[in-house]
Design a protein around this motif. Structure first.
Motif, PDB file in Angstrom:
ATOM      1  N   ILE A 199       9.812  44.934  78.482  1.00 59.45           N
ATOM      2  CA  ILE A 199       8.672  45.257  79.335  1.00 59.45           C
ATOM      3  C   ILE A 199       8.618  46.765  79.510  1.00 59.45           C
ATOM      4  O   ILE A 199       9.614  47.394  79.851  1.00 59.45           O
ATOM      5  N   VAL A 200       7.456  47.334  79.234  1.00 58.64           N
ATOM      6  CA  VAL A 200       7.261  48.767  79.406  1.00 58.64           C
ATOM      7  C   VAL A 200       6.345  48.974  80.603  1.00 58.64           C
ATOM      8  O   VAL A 200       5.284  48.356  80.694  1.00 58.64           O
ATOM      9  N   GLU A 201       6.764  49.829  81.520  1.00 59.46           N
ATOM     10  CA  GLU A 201       5.944  50.081  82.701  1.00 59.46           C
ATOM     11  C   GLU A 201       5.615  51.560  82.791  1.00 59.46           C
ATOM     12  O   GLU A 201       6.498  52.412  82.703  1.00 59.46           O
ATOM     13  N   ARG A 202       4.334  51.840  82.925  1.00 62.80           N
ATOM     14  CA  ARG A 202       3.854  53.223  83.034  1.00 62.80           C
ATOM     15  C   ARG A 202       3.324  53.412  84.449  1.00 62.80           C
ATOM     16  O   ARG A 202       2.464  52.657  84.903  1.00 62.80           O
ATOM     17  N   ILE A 203       3.811  54.449  85.119  1.00 64.10           N
ATOM     18  CA  ILE A 203       3.510  54.614  86.536  1.00 64.10           C
ATOM     19  C   ILE A 203       2.833  55.946  86.786  1.00 64.10           C
ATOM     20  O   ILE A 203       3.325  56.989  86.357  1.00 64.10           O
ATOM     21  N   THR A 204       1.713  55.901  87.460  1.00 66.38           N
ATOM     22  CA  THR A 204       1.066  57.126  87.909  1.00 66.38           C
ATOM     23  C   THR A 204       0.724  56.975  89.391  1.00 66.38           C
ATOM     24  O   THR A 204       0.864  55.892  89.964  1.00 66.38           O
ATOM     25  N   ALA A 205       0.296  58.072  90.006  1.00 65.70           N
ATOM     26  CA  ALA A 205      -0.114  58.051  91.411  1.00 65.70           C
ATOM     27  C   ALA A 205      -1.449  58.753  91.523  1.00 65.70           C
ATOM     28  O   ALA A 205      -1.720  59.703  90.808  1.00 65.70           O
ATOM     29  N   ARG A 206      -2.303  58.254  92.396  1.00 65.45           N
ATOM     30  CA  ARG A 206      -3.601  58.882  92.642  1.00 65.45           C
ATOM     31  C   ARG A 206      -4.129  58.396  93.985  1.00 65.45           C
ATOM     32  O   ARG A 206      -3.622  57.418  94.524  1.00 65.45           O
ATOM     33  N   PRO A 207      -5.165  59.045  94.526  1.00 64.75           N
ATOM     34  CA  PRO A 207      -5.761  58.523  95.757  1.00 64.75           C
ATOM     35  C   PRO A 207      -6.437  57.199  95.454  1.00 64.75           C
ATOM     36  O   PRO A 207      -6.901  56.981  94.332  1.00 64.75           O
TER      37      PRO A 207
END
Lengths: 262, 262
Positions: A199-207
């Motif tokens: 399992i590959v998980e890509r994480i970003t953050a934004r409003p």
DNA sequence: CATGGCAACTCCTAAAGAGGAGTTGAGGAC
DNA sequence: GTCCTCAACTCCTCTTTAGGAGTTGCCATG
């Protein structure tokens, strides 16, 4: 010189940490606070806005501003994926004995409630690229939320996509009346002959978008995690792509990377 | 009814997406924009504030508002940890042949510049708990930043802690003049007999402190990732704890979880 | 030609205030 | 006693206005 609203925010923070303001307390009205700190209401609101984004206070329209309970963060660990896979391999009867109510999003909470809806959609450019399939390929879209308790605000918004033709051989999987999938997603994928490899998980953050903020009950200034979970099977094919929105102020993501294998 | 500043923000977003406003373009002055959208300057600023938090525009005091280049996100992958470990096992001569300039924070960029400073500190309550050592235990604190290019704003602030007594047998490790550690942290830990077994990373998001925003050159409303990396050796001891601050608007964290082993 | 100062332009912080909208509780009608 | 209305209080959005601070480029002075 530091900005006025920052100095006021600092003063309030200190009052909270020193325990002069306790969780649950209501702050004086903004007009009163403005007088106390010898400033205008808009500046006072700027100061409160900082505390709001940090999750130190709750603002409730028409009611007041409250010191927030230090809500424990919800952990979401990738260890769950492995655990889930092992469980998926057990017989149904064995699984019932473990009796866990957890499921495959990896959240360590009990008593999860779901609201799900299924749809058949066509792959857009983004999804087609991730799945490595032609534009317009049929996908099963499952949209659901998880709730800490019935009636509370959800703490995750999930939009999952699967290759329609890969799962349609088990008609149970096309029916949104029995969400969550018994035994978890991995178990249900086993019923159509799919075993996951990684399992590959890509994480970003934004409003958050306005809708996300609404649904998750987020205060202004709080951001969200955007987590794209890509499940790859033992034939190296992408079989599921889930986009998960998690509130940034109460979520803690935990990843364990073992080093001596692979 | 939707809020006025949200409607204006939407209109601007659409102009950007439609390509009427191109990256690098300067927007009209805020007073002019306010007239165009038949609103007041503060409301106009609220609208721009949304785009700012989303990373769509740059505000430059005294200069103007600019459409932002869609800066590619910097990937930080946990695959690096494994790669790093394999590399650490090679002989020095072999390592030189690979000639990579990357290092152990897992960022996939070349030409990283460092500014480091080392200190001997005593474990506070938090760190003592994570290391499972008594309060006040001696630690080596290494503080550094990574830069995409010399002169640019850094894209990570790192504060790493190691057990002082575990590394002091190699005096090279106590000297901050040869940062980054040749061959990476894992290789240097091997020189004092420490082999890593696994890495646990805990990730949260929050608004930056004023200092963090300053150092990372963050626009208002952008949040940061807070990543705590805990390195555990083959004896199950915590040997390194790194706290990493990453800008939320340009960072993408990637974690791959293999399912068939461990 | 080189340099320094100044003017014009930008965004930033702060203030005071009006009208709107959500919530609560007291008090009156039934 | 129960229900409804309404007034009082809260925070929210938006406006208008003022002065401060950073940047840039022109232009006069040397």
């Amino acid at each position: 010189m530091a900005k006025k609203y920052e100095r006021i925010a600092d003063a309030l923070r200190q009052s909270i940490r020193a325990g002069q303001l306790k969780p649950g307390d209501r702050l004086p009205a903004e007009t009163t606070l403005a007088e106390q700190y010898k400033t205008s209401v808009p500046t006072m609101r700027d100061a409160l806005g900082e505390l709001l984004a940090e999750g130190l206070i709750d603002k409730r329209h028409g009611v007041g501003n409250f010191i927030r309970e230090p809500r424990p963060r919800v952990e979401r660990s990738n260890q769950r994926h492995q655990w889930e896979k092992n469980r998926a391999r057990l017989l149904e009867s064995e699984r019932l004995k473990t009796g866990s109510t957890e499921h495959d999003t990896g959240l360590t909470v009990s008593d999860l409630a779901f609201k799900a809806s299924y749809r058949e959609v066509k792959a857009d450019e983004d999804l087609a690229a991730v799945f490595s399939v032609p534009l317009g390929t049929r996908l099963l879209e499952r949209e659901y939320r998880t709730f800490p308790r019935e009636g509370d605000a959800p703490f995750s918004l999930v939009c999952s996509h699967l290759l329609y033709d890969a799962v349609s051989s088990n008609p149970d999987l096309l029916d949104d009346s029995n969400e969550p999938w018994p035994g978890g997603t991995q178990n249900q994928l086993l019923t159509v002959g799919i075993e996951l490899d990684r399992i590959v998980e890509r994480i970003t953050a934004r409003p958050p978008t306005a809708e996300e903020a609404e649904e998750l009950g987020l205060q202004k200034g709080v951001s969200v995690f955007v987590l794209r979970k890509i499940c790859i099977d033992t034939d190296d094919r992408v079989v599921e792509v889930s986009d998960v929105i998690l509130p940034g102020d109460v979520t803690e993501l935990v990843f364990t990377t073992p080093l001596d294998r692979w």
